[in-house]
Design a protein around this motif. Structure first.
Motif, PDB file in Angstrom:
ATOM      1  N   UNK A  69      44.169  42.605  34.461  1.00  0.00           N
ATOM      2  CA  UNK A  69      45.187  42.282  35.464  1.00  0.00           C
ATOM      3  C   UNK A  69      44.642  42.429  36.876  1.00  0.00           C
ATOM      4  N   UNK A  70      43.462  41.908  37.099  1.00  0.00           N
ATOM      5  CA  UNK A  70      42.816  42.040  38.392  1.00  0.00           C
ATOM      6  C   UNK A  70      43.465  41.107  39.400  1.00  0.00           C
ATOM      7  N   UNK A  71      43.456  41.562  40.663  1.00  0.00           N
ATOM      8  CA  UNK A  71      44.075  40.786  41.740  1.00  0.00           C
ATOM      9  C   UNK A  71      43.258  41.000  43.002  1.00  0.00           C
ATOM     10  N   UNK A  72      42.880  39.875  43.630  1.00  0.00           N
ATOM     11  CA  UNK A  72      42.108  39.931  44.860  1.00  0.00           C
ATOM     12  C   UNK A  72      42.806  39.074  45.894  1.00  0.00           C
ATOM     13  N   UNK A  73      43.057  39.643  47.096  1.00  0.00           N
ATOM     14  CA  UNK A  73      43.646  38.922  48.213  1.00  0.00           C
ATOM     15  C   UNK A  73      42.647  38.894  49.355  1.00  0.00           C
TER      16      UNK A  73
ATOM     17  N   UNK B   4      43.932  33.317  50.442  1.00  0.00           N
ATOM     18  CA  UNK B   4      43.430  33.144  49.088  1.00  0.00           C
ATOM     19  C   UNK B   4      43.849  34.305  48.200  1.00  0.00           C
ATOM     20  N   UNK B   5      44.261  33.991  46.986  1.00  0.00           N
ATOM     21  CA  UNK B   5      44.641  35.006  46.005  1.00  0.00           C
ATOM     22  C   UNK B   5      44.147  34.570  44.632  1.00  0.00           C
ATOM     23  N   UNK B   6      43.518  35.535  43.910  1.00  0.00           N
ATOM     24  CA  UNK B   6      43.023  35.258  42.559  1.00  0.00           C
ATOM     25  C   UNK B   6      43.562  36.348  41.645  1.00  0.00           C
ATOM     26  N   UNK B   7      44.095  35.934  40.513  1.00  0.00           N
ATOM     27  CA  UNK B   7      44.572  36.838  39.480  1.00  0.00           C
ATOM     28  C   UNK B   7      43.894  36.445  38.178  1.00  0.00           C
ATOM     29  N   UNK B   8      43.369  37.440  37.460  1.00  0.00           N
ATOM     30  CA  UNK B   8      42.647  37.135  36.236  1.00  0.00           C
ATOM     31  C   UNK B   8      42.456  38.412  35.440  1.00  0.00           C
TER      32      UNK B   8
ATOM     33  N   UNK C 149      44.427  30.769  40.631  1.00  0.00           N
ATOM     34  CA  UNK C 149      43.850  30.743  41.976  1.00  0.00           C
ATOM     35  C   UNK C 149      44.844  30.077  42.916  1.00  0.00           C
ATOM     36  N   UNK C 150      45.190  30.784  44.001  1.00  0.00           N
ATOM     37  CA  UNK C 150      46.099  30.257  45.016  1.00  0.00           C
ATOM     38  C   UNK C 150      45.360  30.202  46.336  1.00  0.00           C
ATOM     39  N   UNK C 151      45.361  29.034  46.932  1.00  0.00           N
ATOM     40  CA  UNK C 151      44.722  28.848  48.224  1.00  0.00           C
ATOM     41  C   UNK C 151      45.680  28.069  49.109  1.00  0.00           C
ATOM     42  N   UNK C 152      46.326  28.766  50.053  1.00  0.00           N
ATOM     43  CA  UNK C 152      47.333  28.110  50.869  1.00  0.00           C
ATOM     44  C   UNK C 152      48.548  27.768  50.023  1.00  0.00           C
TER      45      UNK C 152
ATOM     46  N   UNK D 176      46.046  26.868  41.133  1.00  0.00           N
ATOM     47  CA  UNK D 176      45.189  26.344  40.080  1.00  0.00           C
ATOM     48  C   UNK D 176      45.122  27.371  38.957  1.00  0.00           C
ATOM     49  N   UNK D 177      45.184  26.883  37.727  1.00  0.00           N
ATOM     50  CA  UNK D 177      44.983  27.728  36.555  1.00  0.00           C
ATOM     51  C   UNK D 177      43.793  27.175  35.789  1.00  0.00           C
ATOM     52  N   UNK D 178      42.853  28.039  35.428  1.00  0.00           N
ATOM     53  CA  UNK D 178      41.605  27.557  34.843  1.00  0.00           C
ATOM     54  C   UNK D 178      41.064  28.599  33.879  1.00  0.00           C
ATOM     55  N   UNK D 179      39.919  28.244  33.239  1.00  0.00           N
ATOM     56  CA  UNK D 179      39.198  29.193  32.383  1.00  0.00           C
ATOM     57  C   UNK D 179      38.222  30.047  33.191  1.00  0.00           C
TER      58      UNK D 179
END
Length: 984
Positions: free
Chosen positions: A140-144, A148-152, A182-185, A189-192
């Protein structure tokens, strides 16, 4: 103690996420402060010693249970480690420059590679590789980082390369879970797997799914540049929101500009994972942002019309001019047969809106088609008969302008609907427009002058009958009104409660100029007096420039003045209200009719003479009315507590003098020895000329057929009596718990009204028919309305009245039913009523798949409410007319007294959760045939829908079936099959 010493990697693997927060800023400050390596050595050594001393037993403890596998990799090797006595090395990569003073950053020094704070967190743990400048977040990692925000499941932050890498993890079944998001603005996006450079704003996304407007993009690999543009390989574009979409457009390459468009290379359509040959060399799909319109092409519909050949229909362009105006240009074209062109049709539509001020829609349609059938079929079929056009060129103009009401402001509104007589019958599948026999148009401006009793209105109007082709234009229609003014206030008197304080006067000015293409028939005395010239039939002039002089010559101009004089309201005997009234009307005409008898032709000649003419009339009356009640109150507490009967009797008297002989509204014309064809005798003098020296003189109207009609100058001295009844009951309210509304009023009879009158000044038929009106509502669903007229005079075999009462004949009776009508309507709908199970039905939105076209060719409805299981509305209408005493014979059938009896049914039923069936039908019991029937079906297929319409008989017989994508972006992705009167 004989055990392997704990390394920094496994010794300081933090399992408590609350413990990470204090360490993260420390590492961030150490890594990125100027002169970081000396500070690193200075701070790292005491930190390691303190950790070893404070938590020596950490390696001896049993590790906590975690979903992330243990990191068994060896500790990273530090390349070229610094020596304790070596001098401080300089920065060789240029990441840090300027003074080693850390305060230089706050003083405006150059920023490093990271321009803002990186915020990160994880559910399981965060591991820092200080030597390699990496941070690894588990579970449940989260980087802001800025926008930009990434969750994975796992995120690696590499400060050396400024790259953030996100990956999912596989569960026990091998399924990939916690895929990177992945959220940018404003893009998601949802990806592998995601690799993103925080400095260059570029990234690489594998097996991605992202939303663009109403569409979704699936791609094997997508590269994102710093301008937020996407470049995809082996991509799919769809409007289905499922992970495995029902359909998609498959393309090897595509470019996406978020909020604008999607451009692809060669593509083909895939439905249900089955590739189809439908495609093109390139694809262009606009993806406007929410609430933002975009210009674009409108793809036409291809088909074949049996009478005009192949066609392309409703193709064109939509132009979003600005935020307030949208323009739609479309057209149809038909191939025809051999050297005969099938015709064309063009449509221009402008929609505009300005918030808090006005909104409107302007459309113009023009069609050209052959007046003969150029294609026909010899097959045996049930196609409707070919509808022969009245003219080869037709048009339709519609304009609707609706203002927003503003206090003390003028109001400009327009509702225009002008068309050729057969435009909608040749070009519209809309049943309302097809069956409507008449249209009307109005353009008006009205204003109430502030702090003044004066108001005025300027209006332009037009009426049109599509059956007869007649058109009437009122250009202009000016109205000026003065509100009621009390006389005592006008002369400056103080109110003292006197009777004269109720005296008031109101004034209305009406000026009109009317142009009509209908030339009325020229008849005098219902055709008994022959006319020299003219016509016995009404003629219709075509509206075109060549007939402009004739149309202007047929125009009518007039001015009307109306004075309403109020004499007050007085109470007599405490219960009766007396209202006297006086009215004065005056009409100005600017031409009149002149009559002269031609003894040679034995006919009357009519001439139109220009000039100013002034006519007036006046009348007065009294009205006496009261109310009385009959009530029944039940003792105790009952379900029905009380019953009340209200009766309102009213007695009125109206008077107007007879001034026909002296009034300029009639011309005295002597007819010589002309004989009346009804009696065979010479015409007698008009009764109004009694006592005057005229021979066979008749009073002929000077303003017959003019505006405002001929003022009534026949003497009237009539008494009218009306009796109104209503019945209500008081029912206990079981839902009232506060006692504020213990009872509800329920109406049993809304109205039972009787009206009758007697004219003392009439020489024959003094007693008017008795009118009876009954109206009620049962259970708030059944509406009942009955109208009837009863006559008191005898009639002959031709249905003409005889001046003898019915009780004077051998078979005595009081009255005879002359005419009657019955209207019943009932609403079966579970959305109405007070039950708890009632489903409240929302209002259908005014959405239109054809971009707001008022003349849609597709008949299916665009709004279906699946929450309502069923609904049904019925309407029964019946009319009765007495046919007289003449019996039926072999060669003279007697008409039925029931002139019209029809039943209308409209409803729909929900067959399944996604299937709904609707119908509309009408049955004529007099002619014993259905007048109009339409059956509809709607099927929801998630991202697709099926709409069908079938009209089994009638002039619009045919069917229409469409399978189409729901999204407005792919509204042209559809398959239509139809056979209607437009293309049979």
């Amino acid at each position: 103690m004989g055990q392997r010493p704990a390394t920094f990697a496994n010794r300081h693997k933090i399992n408590d996420k609350n413990y990470v927060a204090p360490l993260a800023p420390v590492f961030h400050l150490i890594l990125y402060a100027p002169g970081r390596w000396p500070r690193l050595l200075t701070l790292l050594l005491p930190l390691l010693l303190s950790l070893l001393g404070a938590r020596t037993g950490l390696a001896q403890q049993r590790p906590r249970t975690t979903s992330v596998p243990t990191d068994v990799r060896p500790a990273p090797r530090v390349l070229n480690p610094p020596k304790p006595n070596a001098p401080v090395r300089t920065d060789t990569v240029g990441l840090v420059s300027g003074s080693p003073d850390s305060l230089n950053v706050a003083a405006g020094g150059r920023k490093g590679a990271v321009e803002t704070t990186v915020k990160y967190k994880a559910k399981d743990s965060i591991r820092f590789e200080v030597q390699n400048k990496k941070a690894i977040l588990y579970d449940k990692a989260n980087v802001d980082y800025g926008d930009m925000n990434i969750q994975s499941a796992r995120i690696t932050v590499d400060y050396n390369t400024n790259v953030v890498t996100a990956e999912g993890r596989k569960d026990s079944t091998g399924k990939l879970v916690d895929r990177p998001v992945f959220k940018d603005g404003g893009s998601t996006y949802q990806a592998n797997r995601i690799d993103y450079n925080t400095k260059s704003k570029r990234g690489r996304i594998t097996d991605v799914v992202t939303n663009m407007g109403e569409g979704y993009i699936h791609a094997e690999t997508i590269k994102k540049n710093d301008r937020n543009e996407l470049f995809g390989v082996r991509g799919r574009y769809t409007t289905c929101n499922l992970e495995d979409p029902h359909f998609y457009i498959n393309a090897s390459k595509m470019k996406v500009i978020p909020g604008e468009k999607v451009v692809t290379g060669p593509f083909n359509l895939v439905i249900g994972d089955i590739p189809t040959p439908l495609g093109f060399l390139f694809g262009y799909f606009p993806t406007p942002k929410t609430n933002q319109r975009a210009s674009g092409l409108i793809i036409p519909t291809f088909g074949q019309a049996a009478d005009r050949g192949f066609f392309l229909r409703n193709g064109g362009y939509y132009w979003a001019a600005n935020d307030h105006i949208g323009v739609r240009l479309t057209g149809d074209i038909y191939s025809g047969n051999a050297d005969v062109f099938g015709g064309w049709r063009g449509t221009a539509e402008v929609q505009y809106i300005t918030r808090y001020r006005y909104s409107g829609l302007l459309s113009f349609n023009y069609s050209s088609q052959p007046t003969t059938q150029i294609l026909s079929s010899t097959d045996v079929n049930t196609n409707p008969q070919y509808n022969v056009p009245r003219s080869s060129k037709n048009f339709a103009l519609a304009w609707n302008h609706t203002p927003v009401a503003r206090p003390n402001g003028g109001r400009f509104s327009a509702n225009v609907n002008v068309s050729s007589s057969n435009y909608y019958r040749q070009n519209s599948y809309n049943q309302r427009l097809y069956l409507q026999p008449a249209f009307s148009s109005t353009i008006s401006y009205s204003k109430q002058i502030r702090n003044s009793p004066i108001n005025y209105a300027l209006q332009l109007s037009q009426t049109q009958n599509t059956q007869s082709g007649t058109m009437n234009f009122t250009l202009p229609d000016v109205t000026v009104g003065v509100a009621r003014q009390y006389l005592y206030d006008l002369v400056g008197l103080e109110p003292q409660g006197k009777f004269y304080e109720q005296l008031a006067v109101a004034y209305t000015f009406v000026g009109q100029n009317r142009i009509s293409n209908s030339i009325p028939q020229t008849l005098l005395n219902s055709g008994a007096i022959p006319v020299l010239g003219g016509s016995r039939e009404t003629a219709v002039l075509p509206v075109k420039l060549d007939n402009l002089a004739k149309l202007l010559r047929n125009s009518q101009t007039g001015v009307q003045h109306q004075f309403q004089i109020t004499l007050g309201n007085y109470t007599l005997l405490k219960h009766f209200n007396l209202n006297p009234s006086i009215s004065y009307n005056e009409v100005w005409y600017f031409k009149s009719l002149d009559y002269s008898y031609n003894s040679t032709a034995r006919a009357v000649r009519i001439d139109t003479v220009a000039g100013f003419n002034r006519l007036n009339s006046y009348s007065g009356g009294l009205n006496l009315s009261t109310n009385f009640y009959g009530t029944i109150n039940r003792k105790g507490t009952r379900k029905i507590q009380a019953l009340r009967h209200k009766v309102t009797p009213s007695l009125s008297w109206q008077y107007s003098p007879d001034n026909r002989a002296s009034n300029r509204a009639f011309a005295i014309t002597e007819l010589g020895d002309l004989r009346d064809p009804a009696t065979g005798r010479v015409f007698l003098n008009d009764p109004s000329l009694k006592g005057q020296s005229y021979q066979s003189a008749q009073l002929l109207p000077r303003y017959n057929g003019f505006l405002f009609g001929v003022p009534s100058t026949t003497k009237v001295s009539a008494i009218n009596f009306s009796l109104q009844n209503s019945v209500e009951m008081k029912v206990r309210n079981n839902e009232d718990t506060t006692g504020t509304t213990p009872f509800n009023k329920v109406s049993l009879i809304d109205g039972l009204d009787f009206n009758i009158g007697y004219n003392f000044a009439d020489s024959v038929f003094n007693l008017s028919p008795l009118g009876i009106v009954f109206r009620t509502q049962v259970a708030r669903k059944l509406n009942l309305l009955v109208n009837s007229n009863l006559e008191f005079y005898q009639q002959d075999s031709t249905r003409r009245l005889i001046n003898k009462f019915l009780w004077q004949q051998d078979k005595k009776k009081l009255a005879r039913l002359a005419s009657a009508s019955l209207t019943m309507s009932y609403q079966f709908n579970p959305s109405t009523g007070d039950r708890k199970s009632a489903i409240k039905r929302p209002v259908a939105p005014a959405n239109d798949p054809s971009l707001g076209s008022p003349t849609r060719l597709d008949p299916y409805e665009d709004y279906v409410d699946f929450e309502i299981p069923w609904d049904l509305s019925t309407n029964l209408t019946a009319t009765y007319a007495n046919q007289g005493p003449l019996p039926a014979r072999f060669n003279r059938p007697r008409n039925s007294p029931y002139t019209a009896v029809s039943l209308n049914l409209n409803g729909s039923v929900k067959l399944t959760e996604t299937l709904r069936f609707g119908f509309s039908t009408n049955y004529d019991f007099v002619n014993k045939n259905p007048a109009f029937t339409s059956l509809d079906i709607f099927k929801d297929l998630h991202c697709w829908q099926i709409n069908g319409n079938w009209r089994p008989f009638g002039p619009t017989r045919g069917y229409f079936v469409t399978i189409a994508a729901k999204s407005a972006l792919l509204q042209d992705l559809k398959l239509s099959r139809n056979r209607t009167f437009l293309n049979y």
